[in-house]
Design a protein around this motif. Structure first.
Motif, PDB file in Angstrom:
ATOM      1  N   MET A  86       0.833  -1.206   0.000  1.00  0.00           N
ATOM      2  CA  MET A  86       0.000   0.000   0.000  1.00  0.00           C
ATOM      3  C   MET A  86       0.868   1.257   0.000  1.00  0.00           C
ATOM      4  SD  MET A  86      -3.215  -1.053   2.451  1.00  0.00           S
ATOM      5  CE  MET A  86      -2.463  -2.191   3.594  1.00  0.00           C
ATOM      6  N   PHE A  87       1.903   1.214  -0.821  1.00  0.00           N
ATOM      7  CA  PHE A  87       2.906   2.280  -0.821  1.00  0.00           C
ATOM      8  C   PHE A  87       2.498   3.412  -1.759  1.00  0.00           C
ATOM      9  CE2 PHE A  87       6.932   4.263  -2.090  1.00  0.00           C
ATOM     10  CZ  PHE A  87       7.511   4.484  -0.843  1.00  0.00           C
ATOM     11  N   ASP A  88       2.605   4.632  -1.255  1.00  0.00           N
ATOM     12  CA  ASP A  88       2.310   5.827  -2.057  1.00  0.00           C
ATOM     13  C   ASP A  88       3.552   6.725  -2.040  1.00  0.00           C
ATOM     14  OD1 ASP A  88       1.411   8.139  -3.257  1.00  0.00           O
ATOM     15  OD2 ASP A  88      -0.516   8.160  -2.226  1.00  0.00           O
ATOM     16  N   PRO A  89       4.300   6.762  -3.131  1.00  0.00           N
ATOM     17  CA  PRO A  89       5.563   7.522  -3.156  1.00  0.00           C
ATOM     18  C   PRO A  89       5.372   9.030  -3.012  1.00  0.00           C
ATOM     19  CG  PRO A  89       4.977   6.775  -5.360  1.00  0.00           C
ATOM     20  CD  PRO A  89       4.015   6.120  -4.414  1.00  0.00           C
ATOM     21  N   ARG A  90       4.130   9.493  -3.145  1.00  0.00           N
ATOM     22  CA  ARG A  90       3.883  10.934  -3.020  1.00  0.00           C
ATOM     23  C   ARG A  90       3.906  11.388  -1.567  1.00  0.00           C
ATOM     24  NH1 ARG A  90      -1.785  10.921  -6.019  1.00  0.00           N
ATOM     25  NH2 ARG A  90      -1.933   9.202  -4.523  1.00  0.00           N
TER      26      ARG A  90
END
Length: 256
Positions: free
Chosen positions: A185-189
């Motif tokens: 559930m990774f969000d680089p933002r």
């Protein structure tokens, strides 16, 4: 000989079941003989594999308390292609019944010992607590895959889990080790997630898988259709990430 891995984290809602189901499907599509064990009374891995938990006559519960044999419980996931030992709410009762049984923490291990020659990978989806069911999973496994979100509270829970694995390794299962940490559930933002991800890589080094599972709508939609995300939409970012993770795991086990 099969590789038996627990997918575990004492924190709930971190993607254990999503990881178990999609990894099982991705491994199957990569030509690996795969068995998924649903060890959670909620039965989400069972439903996500296209098996209706409400219609089960035989489940993991019957195996653990000695009422059934493996052949009566094992079914094939219609959309995923892998084998599954399904679960439903009956499994909650096993917690109480197991207390009075001999070798209560090794009941699952004794079941799996009879079928390890049939599979390349066995994945165990554990409940979000260090219960007797989770302990059965840890005692049966060669290693632990830890899915986790890159958030502060997740780091707190990770410390508890690592300590639990060390205790099981010392007292009950000397083969047990941490195979790796999977960022989900990774969000680089989000800056915090980038910072926590960097902390994990710095502290755990090569124990952190290179594959990263992004936050993805198609993965979230798939369970409502009873289909693994990698079969629901093979071209989605989430599915491609799980395919990459499966390939990385296949390579990693060669060096264990």
């Amino acid at each position: 000989m099969s590789h038996i891995f627990c997918v575990a984290n004492q924190k709930g809602g971190v993607g254990k079941t999503t990881t178990s189901v999609n990894l099982a499907a991705a491994l199957h599509q990569s030509g690996q003989r795969t068995l998924l064990v649903d060890l959670d009374p909620q039965g989400n891995a069972t439903m996500g594999s296209g098996v209706d938990k409400r219609k089960l006559e035989h489940s993991v519960y019957h195996l653990l308390v000695g009422l059934d044999k493996l052949e009566a419980v094992r079914v094939v996931s219609p959309p995923g292609g892998y084998d599954i030992l399904p679960a439903n709410r009956d499994l909650a009762g096993a917690e109480i019944e197991l207390v009075n049984l001999e070798r209560r923490e090794k009941r699952l291990r004794e079941v799996l010992d009879k079928c390890t020659a049939d599979y390349d990978f066995v994945l165990i989806d554990c409940p979000p607590s260090l219960s007797l069911l989770t302990l059965n999973g840890l005692c049966a496994a060669h290693g632990v895959i830890i899915p986790m979100q890159c958030e502060y509270y997740a780091l707190e829970g990770l410390s508890d889990l690592v300590n639990s694995v060390k205790k099981v390794h010392a007292n009950l299962n000397h083969d047990l080790k941490i195979i790796g940490l999977l960022r989900v559930m990774f969000d680089p933002r989000i800056t915090l997630q980038q910072q926590v991800s960097a902390q994990l890589e710095s502290h755990f080094g090569d124990k952190v898988f290179w594959a990263i599972i992004p936050r993805n709508v198609r993965l979230a939609e798939a369970p409502s259709h009873g289909i693994p995300g990698v079969a629901f939409d093979k071209s989605s970012r989430g599915a491609l990430a799980y395919f990459a993770f499966a390939e990385e795991l296949i390579e990693r086990v060669k060096t264990l």
